[in-house]
Every structure is written in C-alpha cells, then in structure tokens.
Design an enzyme around this catalytic site. Structure first.
Site, short mmCIF file in Angstrom:
data_model
loop_
_atom_site.label_atom_id
_atom_site.label_comp_id
_atom_site.label_asym_id
_atom_site.label_seq_id
_atom_site.Cartn_x
_atom_site.Cartn_y
_atom_site.Cartn_z
N ASP A 113 -7.21 20.24 -12.82
CA ASP A 113 -7.57 18.97 -13.47
C ASP A 113 -7.33 19.18 -14.95
O ASP A 113 -8.06 19.89 -15.64
CB ASP A 113 -9.03 18.61 -13.17
CG ASP A 113 -9.42 17.25 -13.76
OD1 ASP A 113 -8.80 16.84 -14.76
OD2 ASP A 113 -10.36 16.62 -13.24
N ARG B 27 0.83 -1.21 0.00
CA ARG B 27 0.00 0.00 0.00
C ARG B 27 0.87 1.26 0.00
O ARG B 27 0.38 2.35 -0.21
CB ARG B 27 -0.97 -0.02 1.19
CG ARG B 27 -1.98 1.10 1.19
CD ARG B 27 -3.26 0.81 1.99
NE ARG B 27 -3.08 -0.04 3.13
CZ ARG B 27 -2.53 0.34 4.30
NH1 ARG B 27 -2.13 1.58 4.46
NH2 ARG B 27 -2.39 -0.52 5.29
N TYR C 189 -16.32 18.24 -14.06
CA TYR C 189 -16.72 16.83 -14.09
C TYR C 189 -17.74 16.58 -12.97
O TYR C 189 -17.53 17.02 -11.83
CB TYR C 189 -15.48 15.95 -13.94
CG TYR C 189 -15.84 14.51 -13.74
CD1 TYR C 189 -16.63 13.84 -14.67
CD2 TYR C 189 -15.45 13.82 -12.60
CE1 TYR C 189 -17.01 12.52 -14.48
CE2 TYR C 189 -15.81 12.50 -12.40
CZ TYR C 189 -16.59 11.86 -13.35
OH TYR C 189 -16.97 10.58 -13.15
N LYS D 44 -8.36 8.28 -19.02
CA LYS D 44 -8.72 8.88 -20.31
C LYS D 44 -7.54 8.81 -21.30
O LYS D 44 -7.12 7.73 -21.64
CB LYS D 44 -9.23 10.30 -20.07
CG LYS D 44 -10.26 10.42 -18.93
CD LYS D 44 -11.52 9.67 -19.26
CE LYS D 44 -12.72 10.03 -18.41
NZ LYS D 44 -12.81 9.40 -17.11
N1 PLP Z 1 -11.69 14.56 -14.15
C1 PLP Z 1 -12.29 14.64 -15.35
C2 PLP Z 1 -12.17 15.90 -16.16
C3 PLP Z 1 -13.05 13.56 -15.82
O1 PLP Z 1 -13.66 13.65 -17.01
C4 PLP Z 1 -13.17 12.39 -15.01
C5 PLP Z 1 -13.96 11.21 -15.45
O2 PLP Z 1 -14.77 11.28 -16.33
C6 PLP Z 1 -12.54 12.38 -13.78
C7 PLP Z 1 -11.79 13.46 -13.37
C8 PLP Z 1 -12.65 11.19 -12.86
O3 PLP Z 1 -11.75 10.18 -13.25
P1 PLP Z 1 -12.01 8.61 -12.99
O4 PLP Z 1 -13.26 8.24 -13.72
O5 PLP Z 1 -10.75 8.00 -13.50
O6 PLP Z 1 -12.18 8.43 -11.51
#
Ligand code: PLP
Length: 354
Positions: free
Chosen positions: A170, A48, A99, A195
């Site tokens: 992000d 971990r 998101y 992604k």
């Molecule tokens: N940030 C963005 C801009 C996203 O589009 C997403 C998922 O769609 C996330 C974070 C969350 O990522 P995860 O689905 O890998 O937890």
C-alpha cells in the site's frame, strides 16, 4: 548514433498518459462515458466489466507505477480484491501499524477463518522475512499510517519471494512519484486514489497495479464479480487530479519539511515524525487533551480525517476506536496542503499549547 526517443520523464507522463490519440478535432481529455451496457461483440460488453473513462485513468496510473492498473470504487475495495488472492485459510503477514480499515478487514477475515494473519513491525525486516515462511501474501504499507514507519521493500521482496509469498505494498502515502514498489520486485501496488492521486478531497477511488498478467486478470475478475467499480465521473476527476500530482506533491513536500523543522523545535511537541519524503507529518503532543486543543484551535488547517488534498487537514488519530493502542494518544497526523507555508505555521503556532 542512437536516435530512438528518450523515455519521457515522470511529470511529462503524468500530464500526457491516458489521453485519446491526437487527431484533428479529437478532445484532449477522455470523455466521461456513462454507459451500463455497450453494443455486443466488442471488448467492453457491460459496465461492470469495462468503461473507457476508467481505462484512461488506468493507463495513466499504470504508466506511472510501471504495471497494469485496475481501478476500484475505493481504496478498501482495492485492498479487498488483493486479499481475495489468498487461498482459503492462507497466511498473510501484515503490519501491526497500518490504516485502520486494512487492519479491521484483516481481523474480520481472520475471525471468519478466511485467512490467518501474522502481525509484524514493518521496520523489522528480519521479522517480516521470518514471518513470510509459509505465507501466501506479505502485505506492506510504507510509509505506515499514521506512525510513518518505512519498510525495506527490496529486502522484504527478496525474502518473501524465496519463501514463495506474494508481496503487496500500500503505497498511498508515497504515490508513484516518490516510490515505485514494482521496480523493487513487489507483485502488487495498492492505492487509495482518494488521497494524493486524485488530490482534491472530492471523491473516493482505489487502484491495484501489477506487472504479472495472471495477477492482473485475477484482480480484474475480482472487480467484475465483486462489483466495486468506480464511477466514470470519478475516474475522470481522478485523472484530472493525477495530471497535477508532481506539482502538488513537490510543493506540499517542501512545505511539510519547512514545518517539520519548526515543529521539531516547539516546546509542546514531544516528537515530530517524518519518513524523509512526502507531505504527511505526525506530531506527538503530551496527551489527548493537548492534541484535541490543537485540532480545535486551528483556523487555516481543517480538522478532518483523510489526507492528500490541496487543503491542509489534521486529526488526532486515537479518536478512532480502531486505531492501534500503540499509537500515542497525543499523536496528531498533519496532511500538508498547498496553502502559504507561513500561514500554515502561524496557524499551528497560535493553536499549539504553550
Ligand atoms: N490505505 C491507506 C494508507 C489509507 O490511508 C486509506 C484511507 O484512509 C486507505 C487505504 C483506504 O482508502 P479509501 O478510503 O479510499 O477506501
């Protein structure tokens, strides 16, 4: 004459970073290390806390972003670790369009009194900077999902830092190929590795990248205590995907721009949104029915959530109850993949309402 080696360029580093040292018979790729525990008295100790396959992925992504990378089980786990940096009851400035998972997490933490949130329009730099007064953290998503708005990262960083707030970005939609927030002074970069970085719609992973050693240490501690660790196999696959990020994204971006020009001229497309880079295009159709007809009518594109894979996907975002009411009912987010651009266009053209 200066004969020091030139710094390697992005595509070269994407291919080469995080490999085991070159040696006769050494594998070119890092091994998948499946271990819950390691022999005592070394640097790893327990599964971990550390894993050599994560370390290889982290070396590569850290190199591309210009910081030290800490990988997580998902993008949401990475986001959660950054939000743990906020002191109890601290103020977070956050985009009203972001998101849905990020917005839901912030609302949930706010409802329990863990933190407070000031919601802003990330394109309104003056408003973001004004809201940063007294804030612990300014959270940016740029481009935003699915509105595709852009924040002025350097200007927000200047304002937030003079107010004493950290800035996290992000950068999932941009990837380090198109945007490197740490170079603009941001403190933390967050990715849904799921992604573009991994790129094949076959795993979930997340990452936080930071330059400041104390921040890296705190985020690493949050992972060790929270336990949201990636699996070694997924870290291996994500690194394998990262090797081809430059060619995938270059091709997908060119196709997105090609499709954008045609979509913008289509009679049933009210608006085609594009932030100027990347491979996501959001189109607005007159209403939910028209958007649903498009999503159900395609044959080459796949109706699916998520984005950034080799295959082109699309979805009407307001089908999710958590999507912001200010996102139009008829908005369809297109994640442009690597198929032939003409096949992608033909498919959209036959499925778009006339
Ligand atoms: N940030 C963005 C801009 C996203 O589009 C997403 C998922 O769609 C996330 C974070 C969350 O990522 P995860 O689905 O890998 O937890």
């Amino acid at each position: 004459m200066d004969d020091s080696p030139r710094p390697l360029r992005f595509a070269t580093r994407a291919v080469g970073a995080g490999r085991p040292p070159a040696a006769p018979d050494a594998p070119l790729n890092p091994p998948v290390v499946l271990a819950s525990t390691y022999g005592s008295f070394g640097d790893l100790e327990y599964g971990r806390y550390a894993n050599p396959t994560w370390t290889a992925f982290e070396a590569a992504l850290g190199d591309l972003e210009g910081g030290a990378c800490v990988s997580f089980a998902s993008g949401m786990a990475a986001i959660g670790a950054v939000l743990e940096l906020v002191p109890p009851g601290g103020l977070v400035v956050a985009p009203r369009h972001a998101y849905t998972g990020t917005v839901a997490r912030l609302r949930e933490l706010e409802s329990r009194g863990v933190l407070r949130v000031a919601w802003v329009d990330v394109t309104d730099t003056a408003a973001v900077v004004a809201a940063a007064e007294g804030a612990a953290l300014v959270w940016l998503e740029s481009p935003t999902n699915p509105a595709l708005e852009l924040a002025d990262i350097p200007a927000v960083v200047r304002g937030a830092h003079s107010a004493g707030a950290l800035v996290a970005v992000d950068s999932t939609f941009a990837t380090p190929m198109l945007q490197r927030p740490l170079e603009h002074g941001a403190d933390l970069v967050v990715h849904s590795v799921t992604k573009y970085l991994a790129g094949h719609s076959d795993l979930l992973m997340g990452a936080v990248v930071a330059r400041d050693a104390a921040l890296v240490e705190r985020v690493t501690a949050a992972r060790a205590l929270g336990g949201a660790i990636p699996s070694a196999f997924e870290a291996y696959l994500a690194l394998r995907g990262l090797r081809t990020l430059p060619v995938r994204l270059e091709r997908a971006q060119a196709t997105a721009q090609h499709l954008l020009a045609r979509l913008g001229g289509h009679a049933s497309v009210v608006e085609a949104r594009y932030p100027g880079f990347g491979a996501i295009v959001s189109i607005v159709l007159p209403d939910a029915e028209a958007a649903d007809a498009l999503v159900r009518g395609v044959r080459v594109w796949r109706a699916a959530t998520s984005l950034g894979g080799v295959e082109s996907t699309l979805e009407r975002r307001r089908r999710w109850p958590g999507e912001a009411p200010t996102i139009p009912e008829g908005l369809v987010r297109l994640s442009v993949g690597l198929e032939d651009p003409e096949d992608l266009w033909d498919d959209l053209a036959q499925a778009l309402p006339r």
